[in-house]
Every structure is written in C-alpha cells, then in structure tokens.
Design a protein around this motif. Structure first.
Motif, PDB file in Angstrom:
ATOM      1  N   PRO A  40       7.686   4.268  61.021  1.00  0.00           N
ATOM      2  CA  PRO A  40       8.037   3.313  59.987  1.00  0.00           C
ATOM      3  C   PRO A  40       9.232   2.715  60.124  1.00  0.00           C
ATOM      4  O   PRO A  40      10.297   3.456  60.850  1.00  0.00           O
ATOM      5  CB  PRO A  40       7.899   4.259  58.655  1.00  0.00           C
ATOM      6  N   PRO A  41       9.713   1.656  59.368  1.00  0.00           N
ATOM      7  CA  PRO A  41      11.306   1.290  59.392  1.00  0.00           C
ATOM      8  C   PRO A  41      12.097   2.272  58.951  1.00  0.00           C
ATOM      9  O   PRO A  41      11.900   3.262  58.252  1.00  0.00           O
ATOM     10  CB  PRO A  41      11.284   0.396  58.327  1.00  0.00           C
ATOM     11  N   ARG A  42      13.218   2.356  59.741  1.00  0.00           N
ATOM     12  CA  ARG A  42      14.317   3.576  59.679  1.00  0.00           C
ATOM     13  C   ARG A  42      14.939   3.526  58.190  1.00  0.00           C
ATOM     14  O   ARG A  42      15.246   2.455  57.782  1.00  0.00           O
ATOM     15  CB  ARG A  42      15.501   3.523  60.686  1.00  0.00           C
ATOM     16  N   PHE A  43      14.686   4.673  57.668  1.00  0.00           N
ATOM     17  CA  PHE A  43      15.725   4.721  56.460  1.00  0.00           C
ATOM     18  C   PHE A  43      16.441   6.149  56.313  1.00  0.00           C
ATOM     19  O   PHE A  43      16.023   7.273  56.823  1.00  0.00           O
ATOM     20  CB  PHE A  43      14.475   5.047  55.326  1.00  0.00           C
ATOM     21  N   GLN A  44      17.780   6.076  56.080  1.00  0.00           N
ATOM     22  CA  GLN A  44      18.637   6.943  55.952  1.00  0.00           C
ATOM     23  C   GLN A  44      19.313   7.424  54.470  1.00  0.00           C
ATOM     24  O   GLN A  44      19.965   6.547  54.337  1.00  0.00           O
ATOM     25  CB  GLN A  44      19.684   7.121  56.817  1.00  0.00           C
ATOM     26  N   PRO A  45      18.863   8.328  53.910  1.00  0.00           N
ATOM     27  CA  PRO A  45      19.459   8.492  52.570  1.00  0.00           C
ATOM     28  C   PRO A  45      20.885   8.594  52.518  1.00  0.00           C
ATOM     29  O   PRO A  45      21.350   9.316  53.159  1.00  0.00           O
ATOM     30  CB  PRO A  45      18.724   9.764  51.971  1.00  0.00           C
ATOM     31  N   THR A  46      21.525   7.729  51.632  1.00  0.00           N
ATOM     32  CA  THR A  46      22.939   7.942  51.359  1.00  0.00           C
ATOM     33  C   THR A  46      23.065   8.549  50.041  1.00  0.00           C
ATOM     34  O   THR A  46      22.283   8.588  49.224  1.00  0.00           O
ATOM     35  CB  THR A  46      23.613   6.723  51.655  1.00  0.00           C
ATOM     36  N   ALA A  47      24.313   8.767  49.607  1.00  0.00           N
ATOM     37  CA  ALA A  47      24.732   9.276  48.409  1.00  0.00           C
ATOM     38  C   ALA A  47      24.311   8.293  47.320  1.00  0.00           C
ATOM     39  O   ALA A  47      24.342   7.009  47.576  1.00  0.00           O
ATOM     40  CB  ALA A  47      26.376   9.445  48.411  1.00  0.00           C
ATOM     41  N   GLY A  48      24.048   8.563  46.256  1.00  0.00           N
ATOM     42  CA  GLY A  48      23.519   7.972  45.112  1.00  0.00           C
ATOM     43  C   GLY A  48      22.517   8.619  44.123  1.00  0.00           C
ATOM     44  O   GLY A  48      22.215   9.776  44.414  1.00  0.00           O
ATOM     45  N   ILE A  49      21.939   8.099  43.232  1.00  0.00           N
ATOM     46  CA  ILE A  49      20.859   8.236  42.528  1.00  0.00           C
ATOM     47  C   ILE A  49      19.602   7.648  42.351  1.00  0.00           C
ATOM     48  O   ILE A  49      19.765   6.398  42.460  1.00  0.00           O
ATOM     49  CB  ILE A  49      21.681   8.364  40.838  1.00  0.00           C
ATOM     50  N   THR A  50      18.621   8.361  42.603  1.00  0.00           N
ATOM     51  CA  THR A  50      17.203   7.660  42.600  1.00  0.00           C
ATOM     52  C   THR A  50      16.184   8.592  41.829  1.00  0.00           C
ATOM     53  O   THR A  50      15.932   9.881  41.752  1.00  0.00           O
ATOM     54  CB  THR A  50      16.755   8.012  44.212  1.00  0.00           C
ATOM     55  N   ALA A  51      15.826   7.877  40.719  1.00  0.00           N
ATOM     56  CA  ALA A  51      14.971   8.579  39.645  1.00  0.00           C
ATOM     57  C   ALA A  51      15.630   9.642  39.151  1.00  0.00           C
ATOM     58  O   ALA A  51      16.926   9.547  38.550  1.00  0.00           O
ATOM     59  CB  ALA A  51      13.508   8.877  40.455  1.00  0.00           C
ATOM     60  N   ASP A  52      15.115  11.004  39.452  1.00  0.00           N
ATOM     61  CA  ASP A  52      15.685  12.354  38.954  1.00  0.00           C
ATOM     62  C   ASP A  52      16.369  13.000  39.930  1.00  0.00           C
ATOM     63  O   ASP A  52      16.555  14.201  39.870  1.00  0.00           O
ATOM     64  CB  ASP A  52      14.687  13.105  38.400  1.00  0.00           C
ATOM     65  N   THR A  53      16.858  12.236  41.035  1.00  0.00           N
ATOM     66  CA  THR A  53      17.248  12.986  42.233  1.00  0.00           C
ATOM     67  C   THR A  53      18.824  12.409  42.530  1.00  0.00           C
ATOM     68  O   THR A  53      18.920  11.280  42.406  1.00  0.00           O
ATOM     69  CB  THR A  53      16.470  12.762  43.427  1.00  0.00           C
ATOM     70  N   VAL A  54      19.733  13.457  42.624  1.00  0.00           N
ATOM     71  CA  VAL A  54      21.085  12.949  43.136  1.00  0.00           C
ATOM     72  C   VAL A  54      21.469  13.321  44.482  1.00  0.00           C
ATOM     73  O   VAL A  54      21.182  14.687  44.998  1.00  0.00           O
ATOM     74  CB  VAL A  54      22.222  13.663  42.123  1.00  0.00           C
TER      75      VAL A  54
ATOM     76  N   TYR B  19      17.437  17.974  42.960  1.00  0.00           N
ATOM     77  CA  TYR B  19      16.295  17.571  42.139  1.00  0.00           C
ATOM     78  C   TYR B  19      16.109  17.886  40.668  1.00  0.00           C
ATOM     79  O   TYR B  19      17.000  18.939  40.270  1.00  0.00           O
ATOM     80  CB  TYR B  19      15.040  17.974  42.873  1.00  0.00           C
ATOM     81  N   GLY B  20      15.481  17.186  40.012  1.00  0.00           N
ATOM     82  CA  GLY B  20      15.352  17.404  38.542  1.00  0.00           C
ATOM     83  C   GLY B  20      16.169  17.107  37.646  1.00  0.00           C
ATOM     84  O   GLY B  20      16.462  17.844  36.594  1.00  0.00           O
ATOM     85  N   VAL B  21      17.136  16.135  37.800  1.00  0.00           N
ATOM     86  CA  VAL B  21      18.432  15.912  37.135  1.00  0.00           C
ATOM     87  C   VAL B  21      17.952  14.908  35.870  1.00  0.00           C
ATOM     88  O   VAL B  21      17.604  13.511  36.396  1.00  0.00           O
ATOM     89  CB  VAL B  21      19.622  15.221  37.927  1.00  0.00           C
ATOM     90  N   SER B  22      18.094  15.243  34.805  1.00  0.00           N
ATOM     91  CA  SER B  22      17.774  14.181  33.726  1.00  0.00           C
ATOM     92  C   SER B  22      18.963  13.235  33.529  1.00  0.00           C
ATOM     93  O   SER B  22      19.901  13.355  34.234  1.00  0.00           O
ATOM     94  CB  SER B  22      17.641  14.890  32.495  1.00  0.00           C
ATOM     95  N   ALA B  23      18.677  12.210  32.931  1.00  0.00           N
ATOM     96  CA  ALA B  23      19.558  10.922  32.697  1.00  0.00           C
ATOM     97  C   ALA B  23      20.829  11.762  31.910  1.00  0.00           C
ATOM     98  O   ALA B  23      21.845  11.042  31.992  1.00  0.00           O
ATOM     99  CB  ALA B  23      18.781   9.996  32.086  1.00  0.00           C
ATOM    100  N   ALA B  24      20.621  12.456  31.136  1.00  0.00           N
ATOM    101  CA  ALA B  24      21.764  12.810  30.200  1.00  0.00           C
ATOM    102  C   ALA B  24      22.494  13.926  31.014  1.00  0.00           C
ATOM    103  O   ALA B  24      23.703  13.967  30.448  1.00  0.00           O
ATOM    104  CB  ALA B  24      21.048  13.771  28.981  1.00  0.00           C
ATOM    105  N   ALA B  25      22.098  14.435  31.867  1.00  0.00           N
ATOM    106  CA  ALA B  25      22.822  15.364  32.719  1.00  0.00           C
ATOM    107  C   ALA B  25      23.572  14.789  34.005  1.00  0.00           C
ATOM    108  O   ALA B  25      24.580  15.533  34.570  1.00  0.00           O
ATOM    109  CB  ALA B  25      22.048  16.616  33.148  1.00  0.00           C
TER     110      ALA B  25
END
Length: 330
Positions: A166-180, A215-221
């Motif tokens: 698959p095309p290369r993907f490297q996670p960088t710092a940031g927020i995706t859904a409930d993951t920081v 994982y599992g980080v709520s928007a409020a937190a």
C-alpha cells in the motif's frame, strides 16, 4: 532482588525470554485502518506469533536485529525493512513479506502465525553470513521455495501485477478520532514521564518512529492531555522538528562516536532556520545506527571535527547524491 518483586515483574510479562528474546521484535501498525483487522485482532496475532517463535528452538539463533512486521494495511510498518512479516489485504487475507519486500504468497488470517513461524525457522536454518535477510543472497528465494513446498494448501499465489505494498504512511504527531500521537524526541522518556503517562489510565503503544499512540481519549480530555504531554517533553504538533530530526546514541554513551550528536541535533531542532518536513539524521560514526527507513539527509560526524552531509537512500547506506560536503566544525 526480592523474589516477590521478580515474580511480579515476570507475571507482568516484563522479563526477557531466557533464550528467544532477540527474535521478539514485532512491529505492529499503531493506528486503526478502516479496511484492516481490529486492534484486538492484531494484539491476539502478536501474542500468538510471539508464543510460536518462542516455542521454536531454531529461531533462538537469529540476530537481535531481526524485525517482524504486521501491517494492518495502513502502509506503515511494512516500510520499516522487516526481515519477514505480512500486510493485511482488503479481502481479509495477508500478503507475506520477506527481506523487506512483498511476495506473491497470501494466506488466511487463521494460518498467518503458522506461516510466519515457519518462515522464521527457515531463515534461522539458512547458512547466514549477514545480520539481515535483505543482505543474504538467495535467502528470500530459498524461503519462498520452502513455503510453497510445505504450505501449498494454506497459501494462495498472487499474479505478479497484484504484488505491491500500500502507499507509504507514517503516523506523525497529532489527533485522529480518539487517538493522540505524541512525538518523543530521540525516543527517550524519563522514568518519571513514563510513570505519569501510565497514570493517565489510557491504553498506549510506542511506535517505531519515536512516538507514542494514546487510545480512547475523549474530546473533553484532549486539551488537558496534550498540555500534560508537552510538560513531559513530548509534542502533539505534526510540525514539531522532533518528527523529522533523529540521531544515534552518540557521545558520551558510545565509544565509537566522534561527537555528542544528540546535543547537536537538539540545537538543530530549536534553530530558526530548520524547515519542517526535512528529514535529518545525525550519526556519530560510519555505522549509521538508528537511521530512518526513508530517504534522509545524513549528518555524519568525523574524527576531523566536522559533519559531512549526504542525502541517503532508505537503506541508510546508499548515497542519493554523488558525495557529501562539510557543514561545520563540531
């Protein structure tokens, strides 16, 4: 050491395996992929594969540099030059990796552990002269032949045109859904920071890219968590230089190193002339430890008191440019 403490550490799975610890480096995609297996499914695969490897006496002789990768289809860990591994396919099967490259062999998930454990055994039994499979002539072809011979019922062969990553993907710092995802400069975290991170109560996974996924980080937190991570020396900013600047151990810890490369890399991180997105790796000697598995600018410290900068290919050994040039005195 107190026997009760040893028992507690062992029960937590934190003691090294007495014979097989060098072959337990299993890289796993840290972020969810919509067309890939679930995080729980991946975790079970890792546990089952680890048990299968530790149950095979032959693989205990493999180098501690051996890397196994389970890519959930994101295109992340499959690019970390694994000796063997697999990439999840949209149809639920897994494509086998050997010597940092895809093969035409695929199998169902319920056969994956068996296939990878067999591949590891064949690799261990090969008359190796190098640390990594990619450097062994005929090793990949020999293992492919053995897998086809002994596991023809479990394996399906792809057409050449369908063999690709698959095309290369490297996670960088940031927020995706409930993951920081937070970057850790040089991948070094103090014991105090680790204890505080554990105290937040989230599920975490360290990545091969000097970062940690939470994982599992709520928007409020989120805001409070990001503030705490920054206080602990991490960053959730995808433009932070620590996403792109790395270094080997260097002085004073390494006797081969010609410089305190991490100190110099730290200065580069905080200089005003750094352009985010330019990947730079500082190394203290020609061993080039810890280089990124992607094209990067290498800054090599020399015994003459200078850095030589060269654009290097992903293997960390092949110059893309014709030669290096002196940057500055150390």
């Amino acid at each position: 050491m107190h026997q009760g403490l040893i028992a507690d550490i062992a029960a937590a799975g934190l003691l090294p395996h007495p014979t097989h610890d060098s072959v337990r480096t299993i890289l796993v995609s840290p972020l969810h992929h919509s067309e890939g297996p679930s995080a729980d499914s991946l975790a079970r695969l890792v546990d089952e594969l680890d048990q299968a490897l530790c149950a095979c006496p032959a693989v205990a002789d493999l180098s501690g540099r051996t890397i196994i990768a389970l890519d959930n289809g994101s295109g992340d860990v499959c690019y970390e030059r694994p000796d063997l591994g697999a990439v999840a396919q949209p149809n639920g099967s897994w494509m086998i990796l050997l010597a940092a490259a895809p093969t035409p062999l695929t199998c169902a998930q319920n056969h994956l552990v068996e296939i990878l454990a067999a591949a590891a055994q064949y690799y261990a039994e090969f008359p190796r002269q190098q640390w990594r499979m990619v450097d062994e002539e005929q090793c990949r072809e020999t293992i492919l032949m053995q897998l086809r011979e002994h596991y023809s019922r479990q394996l399906t062969e792809l057409k050449d045109a369908d063999v690709s990553l698959p095309p290369r993907f490297q996670p960088t710092a940031g927020i995706t859904a409930d993951t920081v995802v937070a970057t850790i400069p040089f991948g070094r975290m103090t014991a105090e920071a680790a204890q505080e991170l554990a105290g937040f109560g989230y599920s975490v996974r360290f990545t091969p890219w000097h970062s940690v996924a939470i994982y599992g980080v709520s928007a409020a937190a989120r805001d409070d968590l990001c503030t705490a991570l920054t206080r602990l020396g991490m960053s959730v900013d995808p433009r932070h230089p620590a996403n792109w600047i790395s270094a080997c151990g260097g002085q004073p810890g390494c006797r081969r190193a010609h410089a305190d490369v991490r100190g110099d890399a730290w200065q580069q991180m905080h200089s005003s002339d750094y352009q985010p997105g330019v990947r730079i790796h500082y190394v203290g000697c020609a061993r080039r430890c810890g280089h990124p598995n992607a094209q990067h600018w290498e800054r090599l410290a020399t015994a003459q008191g200078e850095y030589v900068e060269t654009l290097m290919d992903a293997d960390g050994r092949t110059p893309v440019t014709s030669g290096g040039h002196q940057l500055h005195e150390l």
